[in-house]
Design a protein around this motif. Structure first.
Motif, short mmCIF file in Angstrom:
data_model
loop_
_atom_site.label_atom_id
_atom_site.label_comp_id
_atom_site.label_asym_id
_atom_site.label_seq_id
_atom_site.Cartn_x
_atom_site.Cartn_y
_atom_site.Cartn_z
N PHE A 92 0.87 -1.08 -0.15
CA PHE A 92 0.05 0.31 0.08
C PHE A 92 0.83 1.09 0.15
CE2 PHE A 92 -2.66 3.38 2.35
CZ PHE A 92 -3.56 3.27 1.53
N VAL A 93 1.87 1.11 0.67
CA VAL A 93 2.94 2.36 0.77
C VAL A 93 3.44 2.47 -0.67
CG1 VAL A 93 5.10 3.49 1.71
CG2 VAL A 93 3.38 2.37 3.32
N GLY A 94 3.83 1.60 -1.12
CA GLY A 94 4.22 1.51 -2.59
C GLY A 94 3.52 1.93 -3.53
N ILE A 95 2.22 1.74 -3.44
CA ILE A 95 1.35 2.24 -4.39
C ILE A 95 1.09 4.04 -4.17
CG2 ILE A 95 -1.36 2.42 -4.70
CD1 ILE A 95 -1.35 -0.59 -4.10
N LEU A 96 1.10 4.27 -2.99
CA LEU A 96 0.89 5.76 -2.91
C LEU A 96 2.20 6.35 -3.15
CD1 LEU A 96 -0.49 6.03 0.49
CD2 LEU A 96 -1.83 6.12 -1.53
N ALA A 97 3.27 5.87 -3.06
CA ALA A 97 4.59 6.40 -3.21
C ALA A 97 4.69 6.57 -4.61
CB ALA A 97 5.86 5.70 -2.61
N GLY B 214 9.46 -2.17 -11.48
CA GLY B 214 8.25 -2.77 -11.85
C GLY B 214 8.48 -4.08 -12.91
N ASP B 215 9.23 -3.64 -13.76
CA ASP B 215 9.52 -4.67 -14.87
C ASP B 215 10.46 -5.92 -14.43
OD1 ASP B 215 8.27 -3.29 -16.71
OD2 ASP B 215 9.71 -2.32 -17.59
N LEU B 216 11.61 -5.47 -13.31
CA LEU B 216 12.41 -6.55 -13.05
C LEU B 216 11.43 -7.38 -12.00
CD1 LEU B 216 15.59 -4.57 -11.94
CD2 LEU B 216 15.32 -6.49 -13.40
N PHE B 217 10.52 -6.95 -11.30
CA PHE B 217 9.90 -7.71 -10.25
C PHE B 217 8.73 -8.56 -11.06
CE2 PHE B 217 5.65 -7.81 -7.82
CZ PHE B 217 6.12 -8.76 -6.96
N VAL B 218 8.19 -8.04 -12.20
CA VAL B 218 7.22 -9.04 -12.99
C VAL B 218 8.21 -10.13 -13.56
CG1 VAL B 218 5.79 -8.99 -14.77
CG2 VAL B 218 5.52 -7.14 -13.41
N SER B 219 9.16 -9.59 -14.45
CA SER B 219 10.00 -10.70 -14.82
C SER B 219 10.50 -11.81 -13.93
CB SER B 219 11.28 -10.06 -15.48
OG SER B 219 10.88 -8.92 -16.67
N ALA B 220 10.99 -11.54 -12.73
CA ALA B 220 11.49 -12.37 -11.79
C ALA B 220 10.14 -13.36 -11.54
CB ALA B 220 11.88 -11.62 -10.47
N LEU B 221 9.01 -12.74 -11.21
CA LEU B 221 7.83 -13.77 -11.14
C LEU B 221 7.55 -14.73 -12.08
CD1 LEU B 221 5.31 -11.30 -9.13
CD2 LEU B 221 6.52 -13.34 -7.98
N GLY C 220 8.70 -3.45 -6.40
CA GLY C 220 8.13 -3.65 -7.91
C GLY C 220 6.69 -2.91 -7.98
N ILE C 221 5.64 -3.12 -7.16
CA ILE C 221 4.66 -2.22 -6.98
C ILE C 221 4.84 -0.73 -7.23
CG2 ILE C 221 2.43 -1.64 -6.25
CD1 ILE C 221 2.47 -4.73 -7.08
N PHE C 222 5.70 -0.44 -6.63
CA PHE C 222 6.25 0.95 -6.71
C PHE C 222 6.26 1.68 -8.06
CE2 PHE C 222 9.93 4.10 -7.05
CZ PHE C 222 9.35 5.34 -6.38
N GLY C 223 7.27 0.75 -8.76
CA GLY C 223 7.62 1.02 -10.19
C GLY C 223 6.72 0.79 -11.03
N LEU C 224 5.86 -0.20 -10.76
CA LEU C 224 4.61 -0.36 -11.78
C LEU C 224 3.68 0.66 -11.55
CD1 LEU C 224 3.99 -4.19 -11.15
CD2 LEU C 224 4.72 -3.37 -13.23
N VAL C 225 3.28 1.31 -10.39
CA VAL C 225 2.45 2.17 -10.13
C VAL C 225 2.88 3.47 -10.85
CG1 VAL C 225 1.07 3.71 -8.70
CG2 VAL C 225 1.24 1.22 -8.58
N ALA C 226 4.24 3.89 -10.67
CA ALA C 226 4.80 5.34 -10.98
C ALA C 226 4.85 5.20 -12.72
CB ALA C 226 6.01 5.27 -10.59
N ALA C 227 5.01 3.85 -13.31
CA ALA C 227 5.15 3.99 -14.70
C ALA C 227 3.70 3.99 -15.45
CB ALA C 227 5.95 2.67 -15.09
N THR C 228 2.69 3.24 -14.60
CA THR C 228 1.29 3.51 -15.29
C THR C 228 0.79 4.88 -15.03
OG1 THR C 228 1.06 1.15 -14.45
CG2 THR C 228 -0.95 2.54 -14.90
N PHE D 189 -3.50 -7.09 -9.87
CA PHE D 189 -4.14 -5.89 -10.26
C PHE D 189 -2.84 -4.89 -11.00
CE2 PHE D 189 -5.14 -1.37 -10.63
CZ PHE D 189 -6.60 -1.47 -11.37
N PHE D 190 -1.84 -5.00 -10.27
CA PHE D 190 -0.70 -4.22 -10.85
C PHE D 190 0.26 -4.91 -11.58
CE2 PHE D 190 -2.22 -1.63 -7.15
CZ PHE D 190 -2.44 -0.41 -8.01
N THR D 191 0.52 -6.21 -11.45
CA THR D 191 1.28 -7.07 -12.30
C THR D 191 0.52 -7.39 -13.86
OG1 THR D 191 0.67 -9.18 -11.39
CG2 THR D 191 2.67 -7.95 -10.44
#
Length: 407
Positions: A21-26, A45-52, A193-201, A260-262
């Motif tokens: 949640f903090v990552g989403i807000l940030a 975010g790309d690194l996190f999704v790629s790792a998963l 990862g979520i921080f990066g995804l939300v920021a990019a989106t 939702f974010f991945t």
């Protein structure tokens, strides 16, 4: 030094949901304050999704094989009721989408057709694709994340190794445990990862393009909300005979938010398996039901196919009777179950459903293009519903089986 270790220990042991949640807000704040900087951190975010995505096929293969190989004779896996729940849930989603589309008819602004797309020509093609994925080369299945093939080979290897020596089974179990530990480490990186995804989106897309389709999005998201908060809880209540909402909210919070974010059911398989472990579900059950659910439990996809098809029908002024609407529900549910076997997922199955009403492929592909336009929201919500429901139905079936054994 001890202070640093203590800080890291607190972070590692803290609430993952709160950290996400903090990552989403940030991420949202960074995108609003400095879009250029937000684009620069998109790689997180790309690194996190790629790792998963990288660990998920290996996790499924090893876990399924190890679980079946080490399964005790006579143990219950509860797969039959879970599959029944998956199919009922997907059909109920399609039917709900039909009712929502009739209650709130929407029209489309037809734009240029999506280029480079190759939709299936019929149900037979969808099923044919799935059949050939079932017998895919195991190495190729792992490389291309073909979970139908991975499940088939994992089950086959597990059955054969049930007759192996105790030492072989122990090695397989240890490998499974090791891969699971890697998954836990990757999931702990979710807030970053979520921080990066939300920021990019927020920085790259914004939501200006979505305003023209606000009503269509409202019907789509409304139908998904009805499934998530009304229909699914009702199905689970009938199964476990107690208040289903604590389990529903836990699955949405700990699985749905990440999905939702991945925007990837495959990437969320490790997240769901970790959640099943925290819920103390039987490993023999969830090691098979979660990857299987990522393939056939497609309530969100059924809603997308149905709503966009009926929007096209309404735009063209085509009359729809009750029998045809029910047939559309069946076709959407069956097509949704095969969505993972078709490149492009649920959107490319819309022409198949449109053909039921005699809508030409050219017009249907324009509807697909509309789907891609709203995809930043549609695909995210669809994946969140699909993925969180996998855990929800697995947990419900396991609890019902335990209650039955205890009585």
């Amino acid at each position: 030094m001890s202070t640093e270790k203590s800080l890291l220990a607190n972070v590692a042991g803290g609430s993952l949901v709160l950290q996400i949640f903090v990552g989403i807000l940030a991420g949202g704040a960074l995108a609003a304050y400095s879009p250029s900087t937000a684009n620069q951190v998109a790689f997180l975010g790309d690194l996190f999704v790629s790792a998963l995505k990288a660990i998920a096929p290996v996790l499924v293969f090893v876990l399924v094989a190890a679980s079946i190989a080490n399964q005790q004779t006579g143990s219950q896996t509860n797969m039959r009721p879970i599959i029944v729940l998956y199919l009922i849930g997907t059909f109920a989603a399609a039917l709900t989408a039909v009712l929502m589309s009739f209650a709130f008819p929407t029209s489309l602004i037809l734009i240029d057709a999506a280029s480079g797309s190759n939709p299936p020509q019929g149900i037979s093609e969808v099923l044919n694709t799935l059949l050939f994925k079932l017998v895919d080369n195991p190495v190729n299945a792992l490389i291309n994340a073909n979970y139908i093939g991975i499940l088939a080979w994992g089950v086959g290897l597990g059955v054969v190794l049930r007759h192996a020596s105790a030492a072989t089974k122990t090695v397989l179990h240890d490998v499974s445990h090791g891969v699971s530990q890697l998954v836990r480490f990757i999931i702990r990186l979710a807030p970053i990862g979520i921080f990066g995804l939300v920021a990019a989106t927020f920085a790259q897309t914004g939501f200006e393009a979505l305003t023209a389709y606000a009503r269509l999005l409202g019907v789509l998201l409304g139908a998904m909300a009805v499934i998530a908060f009304v229909v699914n809880p009702l199905i689970v209540f009938l199964k476990i005979r107690r208040n289903p909402y604590p389990l529903v909210f836990k699955c949405l919070r700990e699985s749905g938010v990440t999905a939702f974010f991945t925007r990837s059911s495959a990437a969320n398989i490790p997240v769901n398996m970790a959640l099943c472990e925290r819920l103390k579900l039987h490993e023999d059950t969830y090691s098979v039901s979660i990857p299987l659910g990522a393939t056939i439990n497609m309530a969100g996809a059924a809603i997308t196919i149905t709503v966009l098809t009926l929007a096209a029908v309404h735009t063209l002024g085509i009359e729809v009777d009750l029998a045809t609407a029910l047939l559309l529900s069946v076709i959407a549910a069956v097509s949704a179950c095969g969505a993972s076997g078709v490149a492009g997922g649920s959107l490319l199955l819309i022409p198949l459903a449109c053909s039921l009403f005699g809508i030409s492929n050219d017009v249907a592909m324009q509807v697909v293009a509309v789907g891609f336009t709203i995809g930043v929201i549609q695909d995210s919500a669809e994946t969140a519903l699909n993925s969180s429901t996998d855990v929800l139905f697995t947990a419900a079936a396991c609890e019902a089986a335990e209650r039955k054994q205890a009585s």
